[in-house]
Design an enzyme around this catalytic site. Structure first.
Site, mmCIF file in Angstrom:
data_model
loop_
_atom_site.group_PDB
_atom_site.id
_atom_site.type_symbol
_atom_site.label_atom_id
_atom_site.label_comp_id
_atom_site.label_asym_id
_atom_site.label_seq_id
_atom_site.Cartn_x
_atom_site.Cartn_y
_atom_site.Cartn_z
ATOM 1 N N HIS A 50 19.221 36.810 -40.332
ATOM 2 C CA HIS A 50 20.464 36.053 -40.544
ATOM 3 C C HIS A 50 21.633 36.819 -39.942
ATOM 4 O O HIS A 50 22.410 37.420 -40.679
ATOM 5 C CB HIS A 50 20.679 35.849 -42.038
ATOM 6 C CG HIS A 50 21.619 34.741 -42.377
ATOM 7 N ND1 HIS A 50 22.973 34.926 -42.527
ATOM 8 C CD2 HIS A 50 21.403 33.432 -42.600
ATOM 9 C CE1 HIS A 50 23.545 33.779 -42.855
ATOM 10 N NE2 HIS A 50 22.612 32.855 -42.907
ATOM 11 N N PHE A 51 21.878 36.827 -38.775
ATOM 12 C CA PHE A 51 21.183 36.246 -37.634
ATOM 13 C C PHE A 51 20.904 37.365 -36.659
ATOM 14 O O PHE A 51 21.755 38.227 -36.493
ATOM 15 C CB PHE A 51 22.048 35.182 -36.958
ATOM 16 C CG PHE A 51 22.373 34.016 -37.841
ATOM 17 C CD1 PHE A 51 21.446 33.001 -38.034
ATOM 18 C CD2 PHE A 51 23.585 33.935 -38.500
ATOM 19 C CE1 PHE A 51 21.740 31.911 -38.841
ATOM 20 C CE2 PHE A 51 23.881 32.850 -39.313
ATOM 21 C CZ PHE A 51 22.959 31.840 -39.489
#
Length: 149
Positions: A50-51
């Site tokens: 993420h991410f």
């Protein structure tokens, strides 16, 4: 006014790695308010996905950190501790708003205030800041319940 180090926090919350999201309590006024700190490290497990290339703390975990702060305040207010029989559960969220992302190196300041408690249901307002800038705010409810086994 109380402060709590990580050892005291571990006594007041049932959460453990990777879901313990409070590092320190810098101010606690039982029955009124609590201010806590979460240091966000690049080593947080959620940053792997993420991410990739743009690590951002998931908003739901920012809200979970607020909920954990409310749990500590509730336990300090009632002068009880979590047990195998009962704990405070995250019961609801209203008016959640996100203003900016949180990433590695940020220090979140979590501020919660008790709005009211009625029997086993508690309502709080909460806000999260980084370097004085508002990150998120919400109304959080928690409920003191028997544990489900």
């Amino acid at each position: 006014m109380d402060t709590l180090d990580i050892h005291e926090i571990l006594k007041h919350l049932p959460h453990r790695y990777p879901f313990l999201l409070i590092d320190r309590v810098i101010e606690c006024i039982p029955g009124k308010s609590l201010v806590a700190i979460k240091n966000v490290s690049y080593n947080e497990p959620y940053f792997q996905g993420h991410f990739p290339g743009l690590p951002i703390m998931p908003g739901v975990l920012i809200l979970e950190s607020l909920a954990q702060a409310t749990g500590i305040l509730a336990f300090k207010t009632t002068e009880t501790m979590p047990s195998e029989e009962a704990i405070y559960y995250f019961a609801g969220i209203d008016r959640a708003r996100f203003k900016r992302p949180v990433g590695p190196g940020d220090q979140m300041r979590l501020e919660v205030e008790l709005v009211r408690s009625l029997r086993r249901l508690w309502k709080f307002t909460g806000r999260v800041t980084v370097d004085g800038s508002l990150v998120a705010s919400a109304e959080v409810m928690c409920s003191y319940q028997e544990t489900y086994k």
